[in-house]
Design a protein around this motif. Structure first.
Motif, PDB file in Angstrom:
ATOM      1  N   THR A 200       0.570 -13.188  31.507  1.00 43.74           N
ATOM      2  CA  THR A 200       0.329 -13.716  32.849  1.00 43.74           C
ATOM      3  C   THR A 200      -0.298 -12.715  33.802  1.00 43.74           C
ATOM      4  O   THR A 200      -0.927 -13.109  34.788  1.00 43.74           O
ATOM      5  CB  THR A 200       1.645 -14.224  33.466  1.00 43.74           C
ATOM      6  OG1 THR A 200       2.592 -13.148  33.515  1.00 43.74           O
ATOM      7  CG2 THR A 200       2.225 -15.360  32.643  1.00 43.74           C
ATOM      8  N   SER A 248       6.182 -25.339  41.885  1.00 46.77           N
ATOM      9  CA  SER A 248       7.206 -24.903  40.934  1.00 46.77           C
ATOM     10  C   SER A 248       7.998 -26.093  40.391  1.00 46.77           C
ATOM     11  O   SER A 248       8.303 -26.155  39.193  1.00 46.77           O
ATOM     12  CB  SER A 248       8.135 -23.874  41.576  1.00 46.77           C
ATOM     13  OG  SER A 248       8.778 -24.396  42.717  1.00 46.77           O
ATOM     14  N   LEU A 251       5.839 -27.895  37.828  1.00 46.09           N
ATOM     15  CA  LEU A 251       5.757 -27.178  36.559  1.00 46.09           C
ATOM     16  C   LEU A 251       7.043 -27.352  35.755  1.00 46.09           C
ATOM     17  O   LEU A 251       6.998 -27.570  34.534  1.00 46.09           O
ATOM     18  CB  LEU A 251       5.474 -25.696  36.810  1.00 46.09           C
ATOM     19  CG  LEU A 251       5.340 -24.811  35.568  1.00 46.09           C
ATOM     20  CD1 LEU A 251       4.295 -25.351  34.606  1.00 46.09           C
ATOM     21  CD2 LEU A 251       5.010 -23.368  35.964  1.00 46.09           C
ATOM     22  N   ARG A 252       8.196 -27.280  36.409  1.00 49.71           N
ATOM     23  CA  ARG A 252       9.464 -27.476  35.690  1.00 49.71           C
ATOM     24  C   ARG A 252       9.566 -28.897  35.129  1.00 49.71           C
ATOM     25  O   ARG A 252       9.974 -29.095  33.980  1.00 49.71           O
ATOM     26  CB  ARG A 252      10.636 -27.189  36.623  1.00 49.71           C
ATOM     27  CG  ARG A 252      10.798 -25.725  37.003  1.00 49.71           C
ATOM     28  CD  ARG A 252      12.133 -25.490  37.706  1.00 49.71           C
ATOM     29  NE  ARG A 252      12.248 -24.105  38.145  1.00 49.71           N
ATOM     30  CZ  ARG A 252      12.099 -23.707  39.407  1.00 49.71           C
ATOM     31  NH1 ARG A 252      11.815 -24.595  40.354  1.00 49.71           N
ATOM     32  NH2 ARG A 252      12.221 -22.427  39.727  1.00 49.71           N
ATOM     33  N   THR A 255       7.184 -29.353  32.252  1.00 47.75           N
ATOM     34  CA  THR A 255       7.687 -28.604  31.098  1.00 47.75           C
ATOM     35  C   THR A 255       8.788 -29.379  30.389  1.00 47.75           C
ATOM     36  O   THR A 255       8.825 -29.443  29.149  1.00 47.75           O
ATOM     37  CB  THR A 255       8.208 -27.230  31.553  1.00 47.75           C
ATOM     38  OG1 THR A 255       7.115 -26.468  32.080  1.00 47.75           O
ATOM     39  CG2 THR A 255       8.831 -26.469  30.394  1.00 47.75           C
ATOM     40  N   TYR A 285       2.819 -20.453  25.741  1.00 49.17           N
ATOM     41  CA  TYR A 285       2.925 -21.214  26.989  1.00 49.17           C
ATOM     42  C   TYR A 285       4.379 -21.575  27.286  1.00 49.17           C
ATOM     43  O   TYR A 285       4.811 -21.555  28.441  1.00 49.17           O
ATOM     44  CB  TYR A 285       2.055 -22.470  26.923  1.00 49.17           C
ATOM     45  CG  TYR A 285       0.575 -22.179  26.794  1.00 49.17           C
ATOM     46  CD1 TYR A 285      -0.013 -21.134  27.499  1.00 49.17           C
ATOM     47  CD2 TYR A 285      -0.242 -22.940  25.963  1.00 49.17           C
ATOM     48  CE1 TYR A 285      -1.360 -20.857  27.384  1.00 49.17           C
ATOM     49  CE2 TYR A 285      -1.594 -22.667  25.840  1.00 49.17           C
ATOM     50  CZ  TYR A 285      -2.155 -21.626  26.548  1.00 49.17           C
ATOM     51  OH  TYR A 285      -3.493 -21.350  26.430  1.00 49.17           O
ATOM     52  N   ARG A 289       6.170 -20.333  31.007  1.00 52.92           N
ATOM     53  CA  ARG A 289       6.302 -21.357  32.046  1.00 52.92           C
ATOM     54  C   ARG A 289       7.569 -21.209  32.897  1.00 52.92           C
ATOM     55  O   ARG A 289       7.490 -21.299  34.130  1.00 52.92           O
ATOM     56  CB  ARG A 289       6.216 -22.756  31.427  1.00 52.92           C
ATOM     57  CG  ARG A 289       4.804 -23.150  31.039  1.00 52.92           C
ATOM     58  CD  ARG A 289       4.661 -24.651  30.878  1.00 52.92           C
ATOM     59  NE  ARG A 289       5.569 -25.202  29.900  1.00 52.92           N
ATOM     60  CZ  ARG A 289       5.232 -25.547  28.659  1.00 52.92           C
ATOM     61  NH1 ARG A 289       3.996 -25.345  28.232  1.00 52.92           N
ATOM     62  NH2 ARG A 289       6.109 -26.080  27.838  1.00 52.92           N
ATOM     63  N   ALA A 293       7.472 -20.621  37.029  1.00 52.64           N
ATOM     64  CA  ALA A 293       8.084 -21.565  37.971  1.00 52.64           C
ATOM     65  C   ALA A 293       9.046 -20.838  38.906  1.00 52.64           C
ATOM     66  O   ALA A 293       9.090 -21.117  40.114  1.00 52.64           O
ATOM     67  CB  ALA A 293       8.804 -22.670  37.203  1.00 52.64           C
ATOM     68  N   GLY A 323      -0.635 -24.201  37.029  1.00 60.81           N
ATOM     69  CA  GLY A 323       0.506 -24.914  36.478  1.00 60.81           C
ATOM     70  C   GLY A 323       0.081 -26.098  35.633  1.00 60.81           C
ATOM     71  O   GLY A 323       0.603 -26.321  34.526  1.00 60.81           O
ATOM     72  N   LEU A 326      -1.448 -24.953  32.192  1.00 58.61           N
ATOM     73  CA  LEU A 326      -0.487 -24.578  31.153  1.00 58.61           C
ATOM     74  C   LEU A 326       0.016 -25.794  30.387  1.00 58.61           C
ATOM     75  O   LEU A 326       0.083 -25.785  29.153  1.00 58.61           O
ATOM     76  CB  LEU A 326       0.688 -23.830  31.785  1.00 58.61           C
ATOM     77  CG  LEU A 326       0.430 -22.399  32.241  1.00 58.61           C
ATOM     78  CD1 LEU A 326       1.604 -21.890  33.065  1.00 58.61           C
ATOM     79  CD2 LEU A 326       0.196 -21.490  31.044  1.00 58.61           C
ATOM     80  N   VAL A 327       0.378 -26.849  31.105  1.00 62.65           N
ATOM     81  CA  VAL A 327       0.932 -28.011  30.405  1.00 62.65           C
ATOM     82  C   VAL A 327      -0.165 -28.816  29.723  1.00 62.65           C
ATOM     83  O   VAL A 327       0.055 -29.392  28.645  1.00 62.65           O
ATOM     84  CB  VAL A 327       1.769 -28.887  31.361  1.00 62.65           C
ATOM     85  CG1 VAL A 327       3.009 -28.125  31.816  1.00 62.65           C
ATOM     86  CG2 VAL A 327       0.970 -29.375  32.559  1.00 62.65           C
ATOM     87  N   THR A 330      -1.001 -27.083  26.461  1.00 58.40           N
ATOM     88  CA  THR A 330       0.073 -27.319  25.499  1.00 58.40           C
ATOM     89  C   THR A 330      -0.008 -28.734  24.948  1.00 58.40           C
ATOM     90  O   THR A 330       0.058 -28.950  23.726  1.00 58.40           O
ATOM     91  CB  THR A 330       1.439 -27.092  26.168  1.00 58.40           C
ATOM     92  OG1 THR A 330       1.475 -25.795  26.749  1.00 58.40           O
ATOM     93  CG2 THR A 330       2.558 -27.215  25.150  1.00 58.40           C
TER      94      THR A 330
END
Length: 418
Positions: A200, A248, A251-252, A255, A285, A289, A293, A323, A326-327, A330
């Motif tokens: 990161t 944040s 992102l959580r 995820t 990733y 993550r 977050a 954010g 990243l997802v 993935t």
């Protein structure tokens, strides 16, 4: 100049017969193909203008692709259509430890043949300028420097304005790095950190810094594929903490959705061809993550993360994009893995399709991400490289023939403020 892990030749195109060297590296990241178009465009300019070669006593060395094996894995989207959904469903980028610019254990322990070939080339040429050509899938253009090149920010602004390329004034990659001007950042010296920090924050040795001892200035030139105007909004945000909480929390939540899908399908993914190589970036990733977050959450507690620097609206837009990136990466690689097995007993593909469509719509409909024609991407990157060349040549103090044993180790570019 070398071969890849799969035995693919790595080609170097040299133009000019000067005693000083410039090294341009295309394709360091597998999913960032613009550099290949840029070096060909750059070659045309160099052949047409002797002021850039013979008159400047310079040889240009253009590495056509540093990661040809990884680039081949992106062929599923390279021919188009250039939509976000098509891109992410066919996206590939190897795990951090298989990316050839990184030296997590130092140059002496470099494991990848692509990395070793680049290191040999750097030590042979001792270039006064190295340009690493990167792409930003969604966002704006910016430059990272290992040494200062005064005036590059103004030239970058002029080029970006002429070509309609948004400048990234608060890039996620450079969140904790000093700015040398709008959209130009100083890469900090390498430091030891854990894998999450390496991924990161680039807290690791790299081929960017390896030729530093030769006086080289390295410019990492980032060109966007889909531009977002919000990344160039340098104004103070209306409510910084509210925006950070939203990023944040999102992102959580995203995820958790992906973790649920992965739990259903992971056992069968091992049957996919080359599953380990595709799962490595997925696991990278997954690793970073939660920490990101927490780092972005103003309510996470002072001891939970590195304090955030002052943030502009551009920074907040970049964090939101990061954010989502990243997802989406993935989800896209899980989609590929599942497709390659030929069956979907957990009925996960429709769930992945739905998530990819929703997240891409956020990029396109809410953030206004718009495709930038390849010709404009490459022209932008070419002009920035030539600007860096002009500035580096102006400041370089050449004491001997580049590449010869008596080449000095003093800085070729003044280290302003150091």
């Amino acid at each position: 100049m070398g071969t890849s892990r799969a035995g693919t030749p790595m080609w170097l195109l040299s133009i000019g017969h000067g005693t000083r060297h410039v090294l341009v590296v295309a394709g360091p990241h597998a999913n960032e193909p613009v550099g290949g178009a840029t070096v060909l465009r750059l070659a045309d300019r160099l052949l047409a203008d002797p002021r850039l070669t013979e008159d400047a006593d310079v040889t240009w060395n253009l590495l056509l692709c540093l990661d040809p094996d990884g680039a081949r894995r992106n062929e599923g989207w390279l021919a188009g259509p250039y939509t976000l959904g098509h891109y992410f469903r066919n996206f590939f980028r190897p795990g951090f430890l298989e990316q050839p610019e990184w030296l997590p254990d130092g140059a002496e322990a470099a494991a990848l043949p692509e990395t070793r070939a680049l290191l040999r080339l750097q030590d042979e040429l001792r270039p006064f300028l190295q340009c690493s050509l990167h792409g930003v899938d969604v966002g704006g253009g910016f430059v990272e420097l290992t040494r200062e090149l005064p005036g590059l920010d103004r030239r970058l602004a002029h080029t970006a304005t002429r070509l309609g390329i948004p400048r990234e004034l608060g890039a996620y990659d450079t969140l904790y790095w000093p700015a040398l001007g709008p959209a130009v950042y100083r890469v900090p010296p390498p430091r030891r950190g854990d894998l999450a920090a390496a991924i990161t924050e680039a807290a690791v040795e790299s081929t960017w810094f390896h030729p530093y001892r030769h006086g080289t200035v390295t410019a990492i030139v980032e060109a966007p594929m889909w531009g977002v105007a919000a990344v160039q909004d340098g104004t103070p945000p209306a409510d910084r903490d509210a925006a950070l909480r939203s990023v944040s929390r999102t992102l959580r939540r995203d995820t958790e959705l992906l973790d649920g899908v992965l739990a259903r399908i992971r056992p069968q993914l091992y049957a996919a061809p080359d599953a380990a190589r595709l799962l490595a970036p997925v696991d990278d990733y997954l690793l970073v993550r939660p920490g990101l977050a927490d780092a972005w959450d103003p309510d996470a507690g002072a001891g939970s993360a590195r304090p955030l620097p002052p943030l502009s609206s551009a920074h907040l837009a970049a964090l939101r994009i990061a954010g989502r990136r990243l997802v989406l990466r993935t989800a896209g690689m899980l989609h590929q893995l599942l497709r390659s097995t030929g069956h979907d007993p957990a009925a996960a593909l429709p769930d992945l399709d739905r998530l990819i469509d929703i997240w891409c719509a956020d990029y396109h409909d809410v953030l206004g991400a718009r495709w930038i024609a390849v010709a404009r991407q490459a022209e932008y990157q070419t002009r920035v490289v030539l600007s860096a060349f002009e500035l580096a040549r102006r400041h370089a103090r050449v004491t001997a023939r580049s590449g010869e044993p008596d080449w000095g180790t003093a800085s070729a570019v003044p280290m302003h403020g150091e």
